[in-house]
Design an enzyme around this catalytic site. Structure first.
Site, mmCIF file in Angstrom:
data_model
loop_
_atom_site.group_PDB
_atom_site.id
_atom_site.type_symbol
_atom_site.label_atom_id
_atom_site.label_comp_id
_atom_site.label_asym_id
_atom_site.label_seq_id
_atom_site.Cartn_x
_atom_site.Cartn_y
_atom_site.Cartn_z
ATOM 1 N N CYS A 4 -1.928 2.332 6.702
ATOM 2 C CA CYS A 4 -1.477 1.403 5.789
ATOM 3 C C CYS A 4 -1.999 -0.018 6.590
ATOM 4 O O CYS A 4 -2.000 -0.220 7.773
ATOM 5 C CB CYS A 4 -0.060 1.259 5.549
ATOM 6 S SG CYS A 4 0.126 2.509 4.099
ATOM 7 N N CYS B 174 5.310 -7.325 7.319
ATOM 8 C CA CYS B 174 6.166 -6.672 8.392
ATOM 9 C C CYS B 174 6.357 -7.850 9.459
ATOM 10 O O CYS B 174 5.576 -8.644 9.598
ATOM 11 C CB CYS B 174 5.472 -5.417 9.191
ATOM 12 S SG CYS B 174 6.734 -4.526 10.120
ATOM 13 N N CYS C 36 3.483 8.414 0.808
ATOM 14 C CA CYS C 36 3.843 7.457 2.058
ATOM 15 C C CYS C 36 3.958 6.031 1.415
ATOM 16 O O CYS C 36 3.144 5.656 0.733
ATOM 17 C CB CYS C 36 2.828 7.457 3.048
ATOM 18 S SG CYS C 36 3.282 6.302 4.246
ATOM 19 N N CYS D 179 3.670 -5.018 15.982
ATOM 20 C CA CYS D 179 3.211 -4.242 16.755
ATOM 21 C C CYS D 179 1.691 -4.558 16.993
ATOM 22 O O CYS D 179 1.013 -4.918 16.276
ATOM 23 C CB CYS D 179 3.334 -2.759 16.435
ATOM 24 S SG CYS D 179 5.134 -2.200 16.221
ATOM 25 N N CYS E 245 -1.053 -2.482 15.195
ATOM 26 C CA CYS E 245 -0.979 -2.328 13.467
ATOM 27 C C CYS E 245 -1.382 -3.197 12.677
ATOM 28 O O CYS E 245 -1.322 -4.494 13.133
ATOM 29 C CB CYS E 245 0.639 -2.345 13.280
ATOM 30 S SG CYS E 245 1.145 -2.064 11.619
ATOM 31 N N GLU F 48 0.825 -1.057 0.042
ATOM 32 C CA GLU F 48 0.011 0.006 0.182
ATOM 33 C C GLU F 48 0.684 1.390 0.014
ATOM 34 O O GLU F 48 1.920 1.282 0.508
ATOM 35 C CB GLU F 48 -0.938 -0.177 1.110
ATOM 36 C CG GLU F 48 -1.895 -1.118 1.124
ATOM 37 C CD GLU F 48 -2.739 -1.390 2.598
ATOM 38 O OE1 GLU F 48 -3.004 -0.122 3.106
ATOM 39 O OE2 GLU F 48 -2.982 -2.463 2.931
HETATM 40 N N1 SAH Z 1 7.784 0.105 10.841
HETATM 41 C C1 SAH Z 1 7.967 1.551 10.730
HETATM 42 C C2 SAH Z 1 7.178 2.401 9.955
HETATM 43 C C3 SAH Z 1 5.740 1.724 9.515
HETATM 44 S S1 SAH Z 1 4.572 2.157 10.329
HETATM 45 C C4 SAH Z 1 7.742 2.098 12.438
HETATM 46 O O1 SAH Z 1 7.379 1.263 13.060
HETATM 47 O O2 SAH Z 1 7.955 3.130 12.508
HETATM 48 C C5 SAH Z 1 4.292 4.073 10.291
HETATM 49 C C6 SAH Z 1 3.817 4.470 11.984
HETATM 50 O O3 SAH Z 1 2.529 4.194 11.891
HETATM 51 C C7 SAH Z 1 4.426 3.970 12.837
HETATM 52 O O4 SAH Z 1 4.899 5.032 14.105
HETATM 53 C C8 SAH Z 1 3.577 3.020 13.594
HETATM 54 O O5 SAH Z 1 3.794 2.548 14.661
HETATM 55 C C9 SAH Z 1 2.237 3.634 13.251
HETATM 56 N N2 SAH Z 1 1.125 2.747 13.474
HETATM 57 C C10 SAH Z 1 0.756 1.555 13.006
HETATM 58 N N3 SAH Z 1 -0.481 1.059 13.197
HETATM 59 C C11 SAH Z 1 -1.014 2.250 13.767
HETATM 60 C C12 SAH Z 1 -2.480 2.554 14.260
HETATM 61 N N4 SAH Z 1 -3.231 1.464 14.270
HETATM 62 N N5 SAH Z 1 -2.598 3.771 14.552
HETATM 63 C C13 SAH Z 1 -1.543 4.814 14.593
HETATM 64 N N6 SAH Z 1 -0.421 4.698 14.316
HETATM 65 C C14 SAH Z 1 -0.244 3.343 13.933
#
Ligand code: SAH
Length: 340
Positions: free
Chosen positions: A326, A105, A98, A109, A112, A85
């Site tokens: 994403c 991944c 973006c 997390c 996410c 995406e």
């Molecule tokens: N892997 C990298 C970049 C990709 S995610 C990282 O962890 O930074 C980009 C950002 O979106 C990161 O800060 C991630 O923690 C955040 N993110 C992921 N899922 C999210 C959600 N459901 N709500 C808000 N931010 C989120």
């Protein structure tokens, strides 16, 4: 390929070096998709190229356009069927793209969407460039800023990401300067030290999302490998080596990390670091059970940080009507396929 690599190949094939520059410019500046479009090359050379090389691309599998703010969300299909995406938005005084750095991944997390659909593979530098060029062509705009904040952990695909950064900022190519690029990481400490050595002038965003290890370990498995102390030490060192202020991301999750005590502790931890805190009301992802903090909570959090001299802003939400954050489209597509 870089222009130098093309020059080496062309030299070996008995072609003059300026041909390499022409080809590089067709690919990088004009973003052409087929060798036949390289009209200042002879037919023979075009044929030779098409036999020996391929042009990486990203086909649009789905495109959603926000009625609220015009944000465009793309689901791209890569040559082997993998889905990634990208989002094109009007942000940061220009058009910001973006992009994804991996299909899926490995970081998992808990808040996410991307991690939930698993990890398939790293993207090549060419596949990252193809996302930018396809979005630029389809959107009919010039992209001025890039954020590596889509699917994947950029520092877990280190070599390809470094290659991409050099290609996209090349003055004979797309010429998007490092100061217009942000790279977001969940905090792979060893790689933060490696990246610092390049002294790129990009913005490093670090996904912190918690004021201490205890809370961080509940949501981010990577924090079991690297403690917050180690991470913040790496950030300080990064800032000293590059002279660039770090940006910390903090997704505010109701009753998980959004209390006054969390804000106080965060402020205390970040006192020594030249930084900015970006608060993001968490996007609810099905199955996580997380909800975004109330607007009052967000404002109180900002106030506490600012009282301690730390600048903080709440990130504007774009594309809320098209699920622009994403991981969600890929997951839905995968579910559709698995239900067939
Ligand atoms: N892997 C990298 C970049 C990709 S995610 C990282 O962890 O930074 C980009 C950002 O979106 C990161 O800060 C991630 O923690 C955040 N993110 C992921 N899922 C999210 C959600 N459901 N709500 C808000 N931010 C989120």
């Amino acid at each position: 390929m870089t222009q130098e690599e093309l020059e080496d190949d062309f030299r070996e094939a008995g072609q003059p070096a300026y041909r390499a520059k022409q080809v590089f410019s067709w690919l990088q500046q004009k973003g052409i998709q087929d060798f036949s479009e390289m009209t200042n090359l002879s037919k023979d050379l075009r044929l030779m190229l098409s036999k020996q090389y391929y042009i990486g691309n990203a086909k649009i599998a789905q495109r959603l356009i926000s009625k609220v703010d015009g944000t465009r969300k793309y689901l791209f299909r890569l040559h082997d069927g993998e889905l990634v995406e990208s989002v094109l938005m009007d942000y940061h005084h220009g058009r910001t793209n973006c992009i994804s750095t991996q299909a899926g991944c490995r970081m998992n997390c808990s808040f996410c969407a991307t991690g939930r659909s698993g990890f398939s593979r790293n993207l090549t530098a060419g596949e990252m460039l193809a996302q930018v060029q396809t979005a630029q062509r389809d959107g009919g705009v010039r992209i001025s800023n890039i954020v590596l904040m889509g699917m994947g952990e950029p520092l877990d695909n280190y070599d390809n990401v470094i290659r991409f950064l050099n290609l996209v900022s090349d003055s004979n190519g797309m010429n998007i300067g490092m100061r217009h690029i942000s790279l977001s990481t969940c905090g792979l400490v060893d790689r933060i030290y490696d990246l610092a050595e390049h002294k790129y002038q990009l913005t490093l965003s670090v996904s912190l999302h918690a004021p201490n290890d205890e809370i961080r370990q509940k949501t981010m498995p990577v924090s079991r490998k690297y403690s917050m102390n180690e991470l913040l030490k790496a950030c300080e060192s990064y800032e000293k080596t590059t002279g660039r202020r770090i940006s910390f991301e903090y997704a505010m999750i109701q009753n998980v990390n959004d209390s006054d005590a969390c804000a106080e502790e965060l402020a205390h931890r970040l006192e020594e670091t030249l930084c900015h805190v970006n608060l993001i009301p968490v996007n609810s992802v099905a199955g996580t059970g997380y909800h975004k903090s109330s607007v009052e909570r967000q404002q109180k959090f900002v106030q506490i940080l600012e009282r301690h001299g730390i600048t903080a802003t709440v990130r504007r939400t774009l594309g809320s009507d098209i699920n622009a954050s994403c991981g969600q489209l890929r997951r839905r597509k995968q579910e559709e396929v698995s239900h067939v």
